[in-house]
Structure formats: C-alpha cells, structure tokens
Design a protein around this motif. Structure first.
Motif, PDB file in Angstrom:
ATOM      1  N   SER A   8       0.832  -1.211   0.000  1.00 56.03           N
ATOM      2  CA  SER A   8       0.000   0.000   0.000  1.00 56.03           C
ATOM      3  C   SER A   8       0.866   1.260   0.000  1.00 56.03           C
ATOM      4  CB  SER A   8      -0.924   0.022   1.215  1.00 56.03           C
ATOM      5  OG  SER A   8      -1.603   1.251   1.290  1.00 56.03           O
ATOM      6  N   PRO A   9       0.515   2.265  -0.838  1.00 53.81           N
ATOM      7  CA  PRO A   9       1.265   3.528  -0.816  1.00 53.81           C
ATOM      8  C   PRO A   9       0.865   4.421   0.354  1.00 53.81           C
ATOM      9  CG  PRO A   9      -0.488   3.640  -2.434  1.00 53.81           C
ATOM     10  CD  PRO A   9      -0.491   2.241  -1.896  1.00 53.81           C
ATOM     11  N   THR A  10      -0.161   4.021   1.102  1.00 56.94           N
ATOM     12  CA  THR A  10      -0.615   4.822   2.247  1.00 56.94           C
ATOM     13  C   THR A  10      -0.271   4.090   3.531  1.00 56.94           C
ATOM     14  OG1 THR A  10      -2.792   3.767   2.261  1.00 56.94           O
ATOM     15  CG2 THR A  10      -2.522   5.735   0.877  1.00 56.94           C
ATOM     16  N   PRO A  11      -0.158   4.811   4.643  1.00 53.91           N
ATOM     17  CA  PRO A  11       0.207   4.157   5.916  1.00 53.91           C
ATOM     18  C   PRO A  11      -0.957   3.376   6.507  1.00 53.91           C
ATOM     19  CG  PRO A  11      -0.225   6.486   6.266  1.00 53.91           C
ATOM     20  CD  PRO A  11      -0.284   6.269   4.790  1.00 53.91           C
ATOM     21  N   TYR A  12      -0.587   2.319   7.248  1.00 53.42           N
ATOM     22  CA  TYR A  12      -1.554   1.517   7.981  1.00 53.42           C
ATOM     23  C   TYR A  12      -2.641   0.973   7.054  1.00 53.42           C
ATOM     24  CZ  TYR A  12       1.107   3.752  11.640  1.00 53.42           C
ATOM     25  OH  TYR A  12       2.139   4.200  12.405  1.00 53.42           O
ATOM     26  N   TYR A  13      -3.899   0.929   7.553  1.00 57.10           N
ATOM     27  CA  TYR A  13      -5.001   0.361   6.775  1.00 57.10           C
ATOM     28  C   TYR A  13      -5.905   1.465   6.183  1.00 57.10           C
ATOM     29  CZ  TYR A  13      -4.050  -4.372   8.438  1.00 57.10           C
ATOM     30  OH  TYR A  13      -3.470  -5.589   8.685  1.00 57.10           O
ATOM     31  N   THR A  14      -5.313   2.502   5.669  1.00 51.33           N
ATOM     32  CA  THR A  14      -6.092   3.643   5.172  1.00 51.33           C
ATOM     33  C   THR A  14      -6.539   3.489   3.730  1.00 51.33           C
ATOM     34  OG1 THR A  14      -4.070   4.797   4.520  1.00 51.33           O
ATOM     35  CG2 THR A  14      -4.929   5.228   6.728  1.00 51.33           C
ATOM     36  N   LEU A  15      -5.946   2.581   2.979  1.00 52.16           N
ATOM     37  CA  LEU A  15      -6.239   2.508   1.543  1.00 52.16           C
ATOM     38  C   LEU A  15      -7.694   2.089   1.294  1.00 52.16           C
ATOM     39  CD1 LEU A  15      -5.123   2.824  -1.290  1.00 52.16           C
ATOM     40  CD2 LEU A  15      -4.436   0.427  -1.226  1.00 52.16           C
ATOM     41  N   THR A  16      -8.199   1.117   2.044  1.00 48.62           N
ATOM     42  CA  THR A  16      -9.566   0.636   1.806  1.00 48.62           C
ATOM     43  C   THR A  16     -10.620   1.701   2.086  1.00 48.62           C
ATOM     44  OG1 THR A  16      -8.885  -1.652   2.225  1.00 48.62           O
ATOM     45  CG2 THR A  16     -11.242  -1.140   2.407  1.00 48.62           C
ATOM     46  N   PRO A  17     -10.599   2.376   3.256  1.00 40.85           N
ATOM     47  CA  PRO A  17     -11.607   3.427   3.465  1.00 40.85           C
ATOM     48  C   PRO A  17     -11.467   4.585   2.489  1.00 40.85           C
ATOM     49  CG  PRO A  17     -10.030   3.393   5.274  1.00 40.85           C
ATOM     50  CD  PRO A  17      -9.797   2.159   4.475  1.00 40.85           C
ATOM     51  N   LEU A  18     -10.244   4.877   2.048  1.00 42.56           N
ATOM     52  CA  LEU A  18     -10.083   5.928   1.042  1.00 42.56           C
ATOM     53  C   LEU A  18     -10.674   5.483  -0.297  1.00 42.56           C
ATOM     54  CD1 LEU A  18      -6.502   7.282   1.796  1.00 42.56           C
ATOM     55  CD2 LEU A  18      -8.697   8.320   2.352  1.00 42.56           C
ATOM     56  N   GLY A  19     -10.521   4.204  -0.630  1.00 45.62           N
ATOM     57  CA  GLY A  19     -11.148   3.690  -1.846  1.00 45.62           C
ATOM     58  C   GLY A  19     -12.671   3.762  -1.758  1.00 45.62           C
ATOM     59  N   PHE A  20     -13.200   3.509  -0.566  1.00 46.13           N
ATOM     60  CA  PHE A  20     -14.639   3.636  -0.365  1.00 46.13           C
ATOM     61  C   PHE A  20     -15.084   5.084  -0.555  1.00 46.13           C
ATOM     62  CE2 PHE A  20     -18.166   4.516   2.614  1.00 46.13           C
ATOM     63  CZ  PHE A  20     -19.144   3.731   2.024  1.00 46.13           C
ATOM     64  N   LEU A  21     -14.287   6.017  -0.078  1.00 40.93           N
ATOM     65  CA  LEU A  21     -14.625   7.432  -0.220  1.00 40.93           C
ATOM     66  C   LEU A  21     -14.686   7.826  -1.693  1.00 40.93           C
ATOM     67  CD1 LEU A  21     -15.036  10.281   0.983  1.00 40.93           C
ATOM     68  CD2 LEU A  21     -12.545  10.514   1.024  1.00 40.93           C
ATOM     69  N   LEU A  22     -13.757   7.311  -2.489  1.00 44.57           N
ATOM     70  CA  LEU A  22     -13.681   7.725  -3.889  1.00 44.57           C
ATOM     71  C   LEU A  22     -14.672   6.995  -4.780  1.00 44.57           C
ATOM     72  CD1 LEU A  22      -9.796   7.904  -4.241  1.00 44.57           C
ATOM     73  CD2 LEU A  22     -11.394   9.806  -3.992  1.00 44.57           C
ATOM     74  N   PHE A  23     -14.936   5.726  -4.504  1.00 48.81           N
ATOM     75  CA  PHE A  23     -15.757   4.944  -5.419  1.00 48.81           C
ATOM     76  C   PHE A  23     -17.028   4.406  -4.778  1.00 48.81           C
ATOM     77  CE2 PHE A  23     -17.014   1.261  -7.935  1.00 48.81           C
ATOM     78  CZ  PHE A  23     -16.908   1.765  -9.221  1.00 48.81           C
ATOM     79  N   GLY A  24     -16.988   4.125  -3.499  1.00 47.01           N
ATOM     80  CA  GLY A  24     -18.151   3.541  -2.836  1.00 47.01           C
ATOM     81  C   GLY A  24     -19.354   4.450  -2.847  1.00 47.01           C
ATOM     82  N   THR A  25     -19.102   5.761  -2.787  1.00 50.62           N
ATOM     83  CA  THR A  25     -20.210   6.706  -2.806  1.00 50.62           C
ATOM     84  C   THR A  25     -21.035   6.538  -4.072  1.00 50.62           C
ATOM     85  OG1 THR A  25     -18.784   8.254  -1.646  1.00 50.62           O
ATOM     86  CG2 THR A  25     -20.815   9.124  -2.595  1.00 50.62           C
ATOM     87  N   LEU A  26     -20.361   6.529  -5.209  1.00 47.81           N
ATOM     88  CA  LEU A  26     -21.071   6.394  -6.484  1.00 47.81           C
ATOM     89  C   LEU A  26     -21.833   5.080  -6.540  1.00 47.81           C
ATOM     90  CD1 LEU A  26     -18.310   7.666  -8.934  1.00 47.81           C
ATOM     91  CD2 LEU A  26     -20.131   8.969  -7.876  1.00 47.81           C
ATOM     92  N   SER A  27     -21.214   4.033  -6.082  1.00 44.90           N
ATOM     93  CA  SER A  27     -21.830   2.712  -6.172  1.00 44.90           C
ATOM     94  C   SER A  27     -23.101   2.621  -5.336  1.00 44.90           C
ATOM     95  CB  SER A  27     -20.843   1.643  -5.711  1.00 44.90           C
ATOM     96  OG  SER A  27     -19.664   1.703  -6.493  1.00 44.90           O
ATOM     97  N   LEU A  28     -23.034   3.094  -4.102  1.00 46.79           N
ATOM     98  CA  LEU A  28     -24.191   2.965  -3.231  1.00 46.79           C
ATOM     99  C   LEU A  28     -25.286   3.950  -3.591  1.00 46.79           C
ATOM    100  CD1 LEU A  28     -22.450   2.197   0.167  1.00 46.79           C
ATOM    101  CD2 LEU A  28     -23.567   0.648  -1.416  1.00 46.79           C
ATOM    102  N   VAL A  29     -24.939   5.106  -4.124  1.00 49.40           N
ATOM    103  CA  VAL A  29     -25.968   6.037  -4.599  1.00 49.40           C
ATOM    104  C   VAL A  29     -26.744   5.407  -5.745  1.00 49.40           C
ATOM    105  CG1 VAL A  29     -26.305   8.196  -5.863  1.00 49.40           C
ATOM    106  CG2 VAL A  29     -24.918   8.175  -3.803  1.00 49.40           C
TER     107      VAL A  29
END
Length: 607
Positions: A199-220
């Motif tokens: 992961s290019p980000t520290p700790y376990y931040t990549l998954t929630p950041l992916g949700f922020l960028l793409f999950g919003t569109l999907s669930l809407v």
C-alpha cells in the motif's frame, strides 16, 4: 495526548461521515432485498475509517491500539456481511444451508471477540505493524492467517455471484449489479494490497479511502436506481464482450422493449425502477430520464381526472394488486389520454418490494364508448319525446279540433262571426303547437358547432326577430360566449316572447351579466315561487292559450351547451309571501363567459 492533523485525517474523517450517511440511507431502503446486510456492510466500513482516523492522528500507543481494534472489527466483518447481502440480492439465500450461514456469521464473531479482548492470537500490535507496510512474514499467527484466507475466499465468492447476476440482468438492474461488483473489487484489491505490504498509504487507510472515492457512487446508484451519465458505463460494460448476455435475457429484453404495452416497475417507496420505451412515451417523458424518480413526480396526482388510483396511494410495504380501467389523465401540454393499468405486486415473505404495472392506452376505445353513450342517451331522449308528442297529438290538438268542429256546426245554424273567430284562434293555437313540437323534436342534447359570440349583438338580433310591440330592450352585457349561433338566438327569442306575453306589451326587458353567467329579466309581475321550477317543464303554461313548450325549449338548448338555467326574481322585487312575487321574472343562465373585446354601447334599436 499528542494529536496531529494530517491530510489522511481529513480524508478519513470524510469517509467516516460518508459511511454514517450511507448506512442510514441504505437502512431506510428496507424491505428491499438485502438492504439490511448492505447497511451493515457500510457500517463496518465506517468503523474501519473511524479507527484509522485515530491511528493516523495520534502517536500515543493506547489510542492507536484502540483505533486499530475498531479497524480490525470492521475489516473482519466486511467479507461475511457482504456475502450475506450478495446471497439475498442474487436470490441465493434460500439455497444456502443453515450450517454454511452459521459458519459465515460465527467465524468473524469469534475473531472480533478475540480482537476486542486483546488475545495474543490476534495481537493488535502485530496488525498495527503490518499496517505500516512491514513484511508479511512478521504476521506469524495461524488464526489471523486463517481468517485472512477465509475472508478473501468469501470476497471471491461474492464477486463470482455478482458477476453471474450481472450476466443475466437487464437495463438498470444490470448497471446496479455492475457498480456493486466494481465496489467489491475495489475493496478487495485495496485490502490485499495493504495485507501484502504494497500500500502507498500508511496503515489500513487505503480501503476506506477507496470507499470514499468509489463507494459513494456505487451505493448512490444502488439506492436511487439512477446511473451517472458522465461515466462511460456502456463502453466499460462492453469490455466484457458479446458473451456478457445469454440468448434468454436477450430475447426477454427485445420482447419487453418492443412489446405494444407500457411496462413500468415501481419500488416500495414509489420510485420508478425500470420502464420500456413505450412506457416512457405513455408517461409523456420519452426524451427524459424517469428511472429513479418518484412516480408522483413523473405523473402528478392532479393530472388524474377522477382522482388518484389506489395503487399510487398505498402506504409503503402494503400489497397492491388489481386492474384499473378508464384512468383519464389531462396533461397541461397535451390532449387528455385514457389508460387501463394492470398492477401485480412483487412480494417476498409477505412484504411488498414494489409492483409491476402494464399500461394500455385505451383513449380511442373510451372516446368511441363516450360517443356511443351520447348517441344512446340521445336516442332514449328522442324516444321519450316521441311518446310525449304522441300524447300531445292525441290530447292537446284534439281540443282545438273539437272547438273548430263545434264552431263550424254553429256557423251552419246562422250565427257565424263570433264562432269563426273562435275557430280561427283554435287554428292559430294548433299551428303554434305544431311549430313548437317540431322545434322541440329537432333539438339535440349535445351541441358541437359552437363559436365565440358577442352576447349583446346576439340579443339585439333576437329582439329584431320578435314582435316587441311597445316593449323596450336594455342590454348591459359586454361579454363573449362560446355557443351555437342559431340555438342561442332561439333562447333569446323565446325569453323575449315569454316576457311580452306575460308582462304586457310595454314591458322593459334587460339582458345583463353576473359573476358566472348572464341573465334575461323583465319588470313585469314575475313568477310565483311555487311555479319557478315548473315553468321550465315541458307542457306547463300559466296561460290557457300557451303551448307549454317555449321555456322547455330554452331549458333544452341551455343544457345542451353544458350550462344551467334557474328562475328567480329580478332586481328590486321582494317576495310578499310564498304564493306571489312583486318583482319581475329573471332567468339566470350559468355558463362560461369572458369579457368582450369591445364596448358595444347603446343601440338605437333598443326600444
């Protein structure tokens, strides 16, 4: 406690807030299939993001370990929760055995419990170190290794089921499934990249950041049924190739898209889920998007002529079925249309998830039916009139004929002049009766050939056609009416004759307007309150020489225009008792009028 705000803090906080909102919105979609588990999945992602906010925002050990426990709780729960959603969404829940469902639920519960109590098998310190990108071999714990293998296997099963659903879905359902599948792939890849230390980000931040960028569109998209037009979705879906559809869905698509019936799917909250081109045309929205909109927004309730149909007024979750015939809609920018609608509920476990409506345009059928009904009513009315006329011929004409015969016999006896006058009057009465009978027989209950008419001009024309003697006409009507010229002219002529015959040769007749119509009034003795309803009936006359048809003809013509006529007292009069009236007669005709375009002014012929 040393806290620090980093760019990750802001982004992860946004992801947390977004997760709370999505959790609530999806939860409100119940009882839509799988929404409970999808809402729980969104909440698990929210816990993950919230835990990472704490981890990246402090250097203190205890808060970071607490944040890591939140992160692990969410991460551990997501594969199982998403699989439970997928099983419900794809209709496979009933095919899954009870023991398998128990394993799906119990395994993450046990691991989460060990995380929360800080058991050595799932030490938060090790997972925190792993989240910094250290070597995967530093893990060293068989239970967590087994859980990660189990969780990734569940995610692969999720992706397989969603992909199969994608292949057999159509239209908006296919697009929704595509977004769900894409969301799951993003979460899965993000998680694998983090676990592998890439992961290019520290700790376990990549998954929630992916949700922020793409999950919003999907669930809407999942919640609202709408697809996002700025995304090149069709081109992306085309990458799956020609095998992304089998022959059966293709044939079904073509049948639904091209069938001669409007097709509409509405969910439990009254939103349009799917439709076909003919359905959009029937809704008057052939060039606009209707999927995802409330049905009452597309078809406002005030467009229904006879009130809102039942299937549009049921409370959420209630089951509705039935056939609704003759639903007339009057759009603001088009002709009235009539529809028959067949509604079939979509239920599961006794709960309604929505309904399918098949819409048939029956406007031409209903118009022909109305024409037939009008003709039938007209024939029935004419038959009734013929019976009345037979009575008139056999009774009313018999009396003047008897008078003529008797007077002629007396003439033979030598006293001729007085009896010849009586016979002449009888013949005149017979002629009047014949004329009125013919007029009444030729009247219809409906009038089609109407035109805008100046009321004042028409009244003056009618006045010129009547033997007015010393009577005076006063016109106070600068309005226009939509009427048949010949029929309305006859109304005025009959009312003028009635005024002169009953009020005397020097009567003053007034034609004026009031709020909602116009009137004809005179300054004569008026009409008794007891007779005001009867004077408009066929055959009623207060004068022995009257035919009883004059005002009945007026009433028939007025009602044929869709108006109403009432008899009252003219201005200035007052009722002394229930048997007589000191004011003149006033005939009020209630109908649609509009202000005239010019002032007619006085006319020298008004005498």
């Amino acid at each position: 406690m040393p806290w620090q705000v980093t760019p990750y803090t802001v982004l992860l906080s946004l992801s947390t807030l977004l997760g709370v909102a999505v959790t609530a919105v999806v939860w409100r979609e119940r009882p839509k299939r799988g929404t409970t588990w999808l809402s729980a999945t969104a909440f698990a992602i929210t816990l993950w993001a919230a835990g990472q906010v704490v981890v990246v925002s402090t250097t203190a050990v205890e808060p970071r370990l607490l944040g890591n426990r939140l992160t692990m709780t969410g991460a551990i729960a997501i594969p199982s929760l998403f699989l439970l959603f997928t099983l419900a969404y794809t209709g496979r829940a009933e095919e899954t055995s009870g023991s398998l469902r128990a394993l799906i639920v119990l395994e993450p519960l046990v691991v989460i419990a060990l995380v929360l109590v800080g058991h050595d098998l799932v030490s938060p310190e090790v997972t925190l170190a792993l989240g910094r990108g250290e070597a995967f071999g530093a893990f060293g714990y068989d239970l967590m290794t087994a859980h990660y293998a189990f969780g990734n296997a569940l995610l692969f099963v999720n992706e397989y089921f969603l992909y199969k659903m994608f292949l057999r879905s159509r239209n908006v359902f296919r697009k929704r499934t595509f977004f769900l599948l894409a969301l799951l792939v993003v979460l899965h890849v993000s998680h694998l990249v983090t676990v592998l230390g890439l992961s290019p980000t520290p700790y376990y931040t990549l998954t929630p950041l992916g949700f922020l960028l793409f999950g919003t569109l999907s669930l809407v998209v999942t919640v609202s049924y709408r697809t996002l037009s700025f995304l090149p979705l069709q081109r992306v879906m085309a990458l799956f190739g020609g095998h992304s559809k089998t022959l059966a869905p293709l044939a079904r698509d073509q049948a639904i898209e091209e069938m001669g019936t409007g097709f509409l799917v509405v969910d439990h909250q009254g939103r349009i889920v799917d439709t076909n081109p003919l359905g959009k045309r029937m809704l008057g929205r052939s060039d606009s998007r209707v999927v995802g909109k409330d049905l009452e927004t597309v078809i406002p309730p005030d467009l229904f002529v006879d009130g809102i149909p039942e299937f549009m007024t049921v409370a959420p979750g209630e089951v509705v079925n039935g056939r609704y015939t003759g639903l007339w809609i009057e759009p603001d920018d088009g002709d009235p249309r009539c529809f028959d609608v067949l509604v079939s509920a979509l239920t599961e476990d006794g709960e309604m998830h929505g309904y399918v409506a098949l819409i048939h345009d029956v406007t031409e059928r209903e118009r022909r039916k109305r024409v037939l009904e009008r003709r039938t009513d007209e024939l029935e009315r004419q038959n009734d009139q013929l019976e009345d006329f037979a009575g008139i011929v056999s009774h009313d004409l018999r009396n003047p004929m008897n008078v003529i015969g008797g007077r002629l016999q007396i003439v033979d006896a030598g006293d001729d002049q007085e009896h010849l006058d009586e016979a002449e009057q009888a013949l005149a009465r017979m002629e009047a009766i014949v004329d009125d009978v013919l007029t009444f027989a030729r009247l219809g209950k409906t009038i089609d050939d109407t035109e805008p008419l100046d009321l004042a001009t028409l009244a003056r024309d009618a006045w010129g056609n009547v033997d007015t003697r010393d009577a005076t006409l006063d016109v106070e009507a600068d309005v226009t009416v939509e009427a048949s010229h010949g029929r309305l002219l006859q109304v005025f002529e009959n009312l003028f004759r009635n005024a002169i015959e009953h009020a005397g040769p020097d009567v003053t007749v007034t034609v004026g307007t009031f709020d909602g119509g116009f009137y004809v009034a005179d300054d004569g003795p008026g009409i008794s309150p007891d007779d005001r309803e009867r004077v408009l009936e066929q055959g009623f006359s207060s004068r022995p020489e009257g035919t009883g048809f004059g005002l009945a003809i007026v009433r028939t013509i007025v009602e044929a225009h869709g108006w109403e006529i009432t008899v009252t007292e003219s201005d200035g009069g007052s009722e002394d008792d229930q048997r007589s009236s000191s004011g003149g007669a006033r005939f009020e005709i209630t109908g649609e009028i509009r202000p005239g375009e010019r002032d007619t002014g006085p006319n020298p012929s008004d005498r």
